[in-house]
Design an enzyme around this catalytic site. Structure first.
Site, PDB file in Angstrom:
ATOM      1  CG  ASP A  42      46.743  93.425  61.917  1.00 52.36           C
ATOM      2  OD1 ASP A  42      45.975  92.624  62.489  1.00 52.36           O
ATOM      3  OD2 ASP A  42      47.517  93.098  60.988  1.00 52.36           O
ATOM      4  CG  LEU A  44      45.377 101.953  62.492  1.00 54.45           C
ATOM      5  CD1 LEU A  44      44.480 103.148  62.215  1.00 54.45           C
ATOM      6  CD2 LEU A  44      45.900 101.364  61.184  1.00 54.45           C
ATOM      7  CG  LEU A  88      33.285 101.539  68.494  1.00 50.10           C
ATOM      8  CD1 LEU A  88      32.030 100.705  68.670  1.00 50.10           C
ATOM      9  CD2 LEU A  88      34.185 101.382  69.713  1.00 50.10           C
ATOM     10  CB  ALA A  89      35.563  99.667  61.914  1.00 50.65           C
ATOM     11  CB  ALA A  90      35.842 105.215  62.206  1.00 53.82           C
ATOM     12  CD  GLN A  91      41.214 108.915  59.306  1.00 55.28           C
ATOM     13  OE1 GLN A  91      41.717 108.884  60.450  1.00 55.28           O
ATOM     14  NE2 GLN A  91      40.861 110.037  58.731  1.00 55.28           N
ATOM     15  CE1 TYR A 158      36.396 110.932  62.160  1.00 53.29           C
ATOM     16  CE2 TYR A 158      35.938 113.055  63.180  1.00 53.29           C
ATOM     17  CZ  TYR A 158      35.896 111.670  63.212  1.00 53.29           C
ATOM     18  OH  TYR A 158      35.348 111.022  64.295  1.00 53.29           O
ATOM     19  CE  LYS A 162      33.299 108.498  62.202  1.00 54.61           C
ATOM     20  NZ  LYS A 162      32.874 107.129  62.557  1.00 54.61           N
TER      21      LYS A 162
END
Length: 360
Positions: A42, A44, A88-91, A158, A162
């Site tokens: 969902d 954020l 594209l899903a990522a922190q 981060y 990546k």
């Protein structure tokens, strides 16, 4: 040039469609006529572009689940039977990665590995574009833009996650997916700005929140240099990259999709551009020593994408800031976020057409 006819009827699977960039990309794909299946947690933030622009209406299916849930991923991909996948899903936040390094590595590294593992069982996928970041490079604070063959690395969790993601992508491409006829590329964009981002610890969202609250925005590192770009610039690059890989899978690999080198700018310059649209903006500048370590200088070399893909950024940094601030002001005044996004996409497509005509 972006080929609208190419996308008509294409089955596309998009992870992270509830995020800022994911919402814009979902809308654009829908306008191009693609059949989009979304897979994401969902949103954020509240507010968020996904809900404000009613992105769910653009989707064929809307799965809300974690990218680390392999069984759910396999099921969603089997049902969607996508031809093209955008991951594209990522922190996506540096400072959050300091607070939650394990969660950041889990999402950005293992989440990507789970997606690629799920794709091994698919007989429909031909093209995969994995979105990473400009921060994958081992930043040595030099003044030259980074190229795709420069050393990977990362000081903060981060960036490191990546960079590790890039290694996972290359491994799955070389060990498995190329043999299956699947072209896999990674896309490294710059610092993306645009209407509809309300993330924490990002420059423009912080500015917008300060304007709304009529308070001072506190800037930690005013002299930090980043490759700023409007959100539609890298999204156009992702679309163009997928088109090229469809016809020329041998082009699979890593691509910088940032702005022109001249459009790298300091944080202070971005705020000066923003103040031209919002003269009431109040800013307090720090001395650059606040908070955990962040890179001071970062820019991207895009010669590879320009030469092999025909990638041409259209809006410079000042235009990107101008459009972004006008978007938020218009939304604040009651204009529809969906209409604002649709209009901006149409205007950007006209820019791409004009660039294509000049190239001819």
């Amino acid at each position: 040039m972006l080929d609208k006819s190419f996308w008509q009827g294409k089955s596309v699977f998009l992870t992270g469609h509830t995020g800022f960039k994911g919402s814009w990309l979902t809308l654009w794909l829908s306008q191009l006529g693609a059949k989009v299946s979304g897979y994401s947690l969902d949103p954020l933030t509240n507010p968020n572009l996904c809900e404000l622009a009613e992105i769910a209406k653009c989707l064929r299916s809307d799965t809300r689940a974690d990218v680390n849930d392999l069984a759910n991923l396999q099921k969603a991909i089997a049902e969607a039977r996508p031809e093209i996948v955008f991951h594209l899903a990522a922190q996506p936040l540096v400072r959050r990665s300091y607070r939650d390094p394990v969660g950041t590595f889990a999402t950005n590294v293992m989440g990507t590995a789970h997606l690629l593992e799920a794709l091994r069982a698919s007989d429909s996928v031909r093209v995969v574009v994995i979105v990473t970041t400009d921060k994958v490079y081992r930043n040595v604070e030099w003044c030259w833009p980074y190229r795709e063959d420069d050393q990977l690395g990362g000081h903060d969790p981060y960036s490191a996650s990546k960079a590790a993601c890039e290694i996972v992508v290359a491994s799955y491409r070389d060990a498995f997916l190329r043999e299956q006829g699947v072209a896999v590329a990674s896309a490294r964009a710059g610092n993306v700005i645009g209407g509809g981002d309300w993330s924490e610890d990002r420059l423009i969202p912080d500015v917008v929140r300060a304007l709304d609250a009529k308070t001072m925005v506190i800037i930690r590192r005013p002299q930090a240099i980043r490759p700023w770009q409007h959100v539609l610039e890298p999204l156009a690059g992702y679309l163009l990259l997928a088109q090229k890989l469809w016809h020329s899978p041998e082009l699979a690999g890593a691509y910088n999709l940032g702005p022109e080198t001249k459009d790298a700018a300091t944080v202070r310059q971005i705020l000066e551009f923003a103040s031209r649209i919002e003269p009431g903006l109040q800013v307090e500048y720090g001395d650059g020593n606040e908070g955990p370590h962040e890179a001071g200088w970062l820019s991207l070399e895009i010669a590879k994408a320009r030469t092999l893909l025909g990638y041409r950024p259209s809006w410079g940094v000042e235009e990107a800031v101008r459009r972004t601030m006008i978007w938020y002001r218009s939304q604040r005044q009651g204009e529809s976020p969906l209409t604002l996004c649709q209009t901006e996409i149409e205007e950007y497509e006209k820019e791409l057409m004009a660039l294509s005509d000049l190239a001819i």
